[in-house]
Scaffold this motif. Structure first.
Motif, mmCIF file in Angstrom:
data_model
loop_
_atom_site.group_PDB
_atom_site.id
_atom_site.type_symbol
_atom_site.label_atom_id
_atom_site.label_comp_id
_atom_site.label_asym_id
_atom_site.label_seq_id
_atom_site.Cartn_x
_atom_site.Cartn_y
_atom_site.Cartn_z
ATOM 1 N N ASN A 133 -12.099 5.704 4.388
ATOM 2 C CA ASN A 133 -11.969 5.980 2.964
ATOM 3 C C ASN A 133 -10.498 5.820 2.588
ATOM 4 O O ASN A 133 -9.695 6.716 2.794
ATOM 5 N N TYR A 134 -10.153 4.659 2.041
ATOM 6 C CA TYR A 134 -8.751 4.355 1.755
ATOM 7 C C TYR A 134 -8.084 5.418 0.884
ATOM 8 O O TYR A 134 -6.975 5.866 1.174
ATOM 9 N N ILE A 135 -8.740 5.792 -0.211
ATOM 10 C CA ILE A 135 -8.099 6.712 -1.159
ATOM 11 C C ILE A 135 -7.901 8.086 -0.539
ATOM 12 O O ILE A 135 -6.899 8.760 -0.795
ATOM 13 N N GLU A 136 -8.806 8.499 0.305
ATOM 14 C CA GLU A 136 -8.657 9.778 0.993
ATOM 15 C C GLU A 136 -7.430 9.761 1.906
ATOM 16 O O GLU A 136 -6.653 10.717 1.957
ATOM 17 N N VAL A 137 -7.253 8.676 2.619
ATOM 18 C CA VAL A 137 -6.098 8.521 3.513
ATOM 19 C C VAL A 137 -4.794 8.479 2.713
ATOM 20 O O VAL A 137 -3.826 9.172 3.028
ATOM 21 N N LEU A 138 -4.766 7.675 1.659
ATOM 22 C CA LEU A 138 -3.556 7.533 0.857
ATOM 23 C C LEU A 138 -3.138 8.860 0.226
ATOM 24 O O LEU A 138 -1.958 9.213 0.212
ATOM 25 N N LYS A 139 -4.099 9.605 -0.278
ATOM 26 C CA LYS A 139 -3.773 10.888 -0.901
ATOM 27 C C LYS A 139 -3.287 11.901 0.123
ATOM 28 O O LYS A 139 -2.423 12.731 -0.179
ATOM 29 N N SER A 140 -3.816 11.838 1.339
ATOM 30 C CA SER A 140 -3.365 12.765 2.372
ATOM 31 C C SER A 140 -1.921 12.464 2.775
ATOM 32 O O SER A 140 -1.119 13.382 3.002
ATOM 33 N N TYR A 141 -1.553 11.174 2.837
ATOM 34 C CA TYR A 141 -0.166 10.807 3.139
ATOM 35 C C TYR A 141 0.756 11.167 1.971
ATOM 36 O O TYR A 141 1.890 11.610 2.178
ATOM 37 N N GLU A 142 0.261 10.986 0.768
ATOM 38 C CA GLU A 142 1.048 11.334 -0.409
ATOM 39 C C GLU A 142 1.345 12.836 -0.436
ATOM 40 O O GLU A 142 2.453 13.255 -0.790
ATOM 41 N N LYS A 143 0.383 13.644 -0.039
ATOM 42 C CA LYS A 143 0.570 15.094 -0.008
ATOM 43 C C LYS A 143 1.570 15.506 1.060
ATOM 44 O O LYS A 143 2.395 16.392 0.853
ATOM 45 N N GLN A 144 1.516 14.875 2.234
ATOM 46 C CA GLN A 144 2.414 15.212 3.337
ATOM 47 C C GLN A 144 3.831 14.696 3.088
ATOM 48 O O GLN A 144 4.820 15.371 3.394
ATOM 49 N N PHE A 145 3.946 13.493 2.517
ATOM 50 C CA PHE A 145 5.250 12.883 2.281
ATOM 51 C C PHE A 145 5.450 12.751 0.763
ATOM 52 O O PHE A 145 5.624 13.743 0.089
ATOM 53 N N SER A 146 5.420 11.554 0.229
ATOM 54 C CA SER A 146 5.512 11.381 -1.224
ATOM 55 C C SER A 146 5.000 9.996 -1.587
ATOM 56 O O SER A 146 4.922 9.104 -0.736
ATOM 57 N N ARG A 147 4.678 9.825 -2.852
ATOM 58 C CA ARG A 147 4.145 8.541 -3.322
ATOM 59 C C ARG A 147 5.169 7.419 -3.141
ATOM 60 O O ARG A 147 4.803 6.280 -2.822
ATOM 61 N N ASN A 148 6.449 7.721 -3.345
ATOM 62 C CA ASN A 148 7.442 6.655 -3.253
ATOM 63 C C ASN A 148 7.745 6.235 -1.816
ATOM 64 O O ASN A 148 8.541 5.328 -1.588
ATOM 65 N N GLN A 149 7.101 6.893 -0.840
ATOM 66 C CA GLN A 149 7.235 6.477 0.555
ATOM 67 C C GLN A 149 6.036 5.642 1.011
ATOM 68 O O GLN A 149 5.913 5.304 2.178
ATOM 69 N N ILE A 150 5.170 5.312 0.052
ATOM 70 C CA ILE A 150 3.935 4.591 0.360
ATOM 71 C C ILE A 150 3.890 3.269 -0.404
ATOM 72 O O ILE A 150 4.146 3.222 -1.603
ATOM 73 N N HIS A 151 3.568 2.205 0.305
ATOM 74 C CA HIS A 151 3.373 0.897 -0.325
ATOM 75 C C HIS A 151 2.031 0.337 0.146
ATOM 76 O O HIS A 151 1.722 0.367 1.339
ATOM 77 N N VAL A 152 1.247 -0.157 -0.792
ATOM 78 C CA VAL A 152 -0.080 -0.685 -0.482
ATOM 79 C C VAL A 152 -0.078 -2.204 -0.609
ATOM 80 O O VAL A 152 0.326 -2.754 -1.639
ATOM 81 N N VAL A 153 -0.504 -2.857 0.454
ATOM 82 C CA VAL A 153 -0.636 -4.310 0.475
ATOM 83 C C VAL A 153 -2.122 -4.654 0.426
ATOM 84 O O VAL A 153 -2.928 -4.069 1.159
ATOM 85 N N ILE A 154 -2.488 -5.589 -0.428
ATOM 86 C CA ILE A 154 -3.876 -6.038 -0.523
ATOM 87 C C ILE A 154 -4.056 -7.235 0.406
ATOM 88 O O ILE A 154 -3.452 -8.294 0.198
ATOM 89 N N PHE A 155 -4.859 -7.057 1.424
ATOM 90 C CA PHE A 155 -5.049 -8.089 2.454
ATOM 91 C C PHE A 155 -5.398 -9.443 1.846
ATOM 92 O O PHE A 155 -4.845 -10.479 2.250
ATOM 93 N N GLU A 156 -6.315 -9.440 0.881
ATOM 94 C CA GLU A 156 -6.765 -10.710 0.310
ATOM 95 C C GLU A 156 -5.638 -11.463 -0.386
ATOM 96 O O GLU A 156 -5.651 -12.703 -0.440
ATOM 97 N N LYS A 157 -4.645 -10.740 -0.926
ATOM 98 C CA LYS A 157 -3.534 -11.407 -1.600
ATOM 99 C C LYS A 157 -2.631 -12.134 -0.603
ATOM 100 O O LYS A 157 -1.932 -13.085 -0.974
ATOM 101 N N LEU A 158 -2.627 -11.671 0.633
ATOM 102 C CA LEU A 158 -1.844 -12.354 1.664
ATOM 103 C C LEU A 158 -2.499 -13.663 2.094
ATOM 104 O O LEU A 158 -1.885 -14.458 2.804
ATOM 105 N N LYS A 159 -3.742 -13.866 1.673
ATOM 106 C CA LYS A 159 -4.472 -15.074 2.058
ATOM 107 C C LYS A 159 -4.435 -16.147 0.967
ATOM 108 O O LYS A 159 -5.075 -17.180 1.094
ATOM 109 N N THR A 160 -3.686 -15.879 -0.130
ATOM 110 C CA THR A 160 -3.618 -16.844 -1.226
ATOM 111 C C THR A 160 -2.355 -17.687 -1.123
ATOM 112 O O THR A 160 -1.465 -17.417 -0.321
ATOM 113 N N THR A 161 -2.263 -18.679 -1.991
ATOM 114 C CA THR A 161 -1.076 -19.545 -2.002
ATOM 115 C C THR A 161 0.149 -18.800 -2.543
ATOM 116 O O THR A 161 1.281 -19.246 -2.343
#
Length: 230
Positions: A133-161
């Protein structure tokens, strides 16, 4: 490929499947790849004190996050976290394909699931092996650390030109200069079969609520995840 970024690797036997890439130090012992028992000094020995920006890559840190984050909280403070997320439908199918091939090739049974049963049966009865559950994981990291310490990469965007844009965002997040990246596939496996429409419909219904919550957290819809579009 960035000259300022170094990724630690290990020769530990628990990392043999990932060819040394996944150290999994902070992982719970429920993860068979965990190396926590080796101690923090052993972990630190993988990172050199030089001019480079050092990191490591352990997808296992998205599992058993209560234990993982508790351990991280003892040793980490200003660490930055990059999460690469993939359409959960195709991620689940990819995991199933990999697990089946590992079993056929080397007799490795990764996780608690029944290879004689269908993918849908296994997701219903052994969800841990096939979904995160991506959002569950992201929110748990945000609670432990902070939002500005988290960056999300979309896998499919790495497969485009336009993949370089995604790397530029990573470099901005890490506060290093841009670097042209030659895009390459790694650990790419052929598929034994294609995902069925029945499986797609099942997964879409299963994931739609958490995916919508993820979109709200990100502040945008991931248009590449076509099954979850308008």
């Amino acid at each position: 490929q960035h000259p300022k970024i170094q990724i630690a690797r290990t020769e530990h036997i628990n990392a043999r499947i990932s060819l040394g890439k996944e150290i999994n130090f902070f992982s719970s012992e429920d993860n068979p790849a965990s190396t926590y028992k080796e101690g923090i000094d052993w972990y630190k020995s993988h990172f050199l004190d030089d001019d480079g920006l050092w990191g490591e890559a352990s997808p296992g840190y998205s599992d058993y996050t209560n234990v993982t984050l508790s351990r991280m909280g003892e040793h980490l403070s200003q660490t930055k976290f990059i999460f690469s997320i993939r359409n959960p439908i195709h991620r689940a199918f990819s995991a199933y394909n990999m697990y089946m091939q590992l079993l056929e090739e080397d007799g490795i049974k990764w996780g608690n699931w029944d290879h004689k049963k269908s993918l849908i049966y296994n997701v219903k009865n052994h969800p841990y092996a096939f979904r995160i559950n991506y959002i569950e994981v992201l929110k748990s990291y945000e609670k432990q650390f902070s939002r500005n310490q988290i960056h999300v990469v979309i896998f499919e965007k790495l497969k485009t030109t336009n993949y370089q844009t995604e790397y530029d965002e990573i470099f901005k997040f890490l506060n290093v200069g841009n670097c042209f990246i030659k895009n390459q596939d790694h650990h790419s496996r052929p598929y034994n079969r294609k995902i069925t429409q029945e499986e797609i419909y099942f997964f879409k219904d299963l994931f739609k609520e958490e995916v919508n919550e993820l979109f709200n957290w990100l502040g945008y819809e991931i248009k590449e995840w076509k099954e979850f579009g308008e």
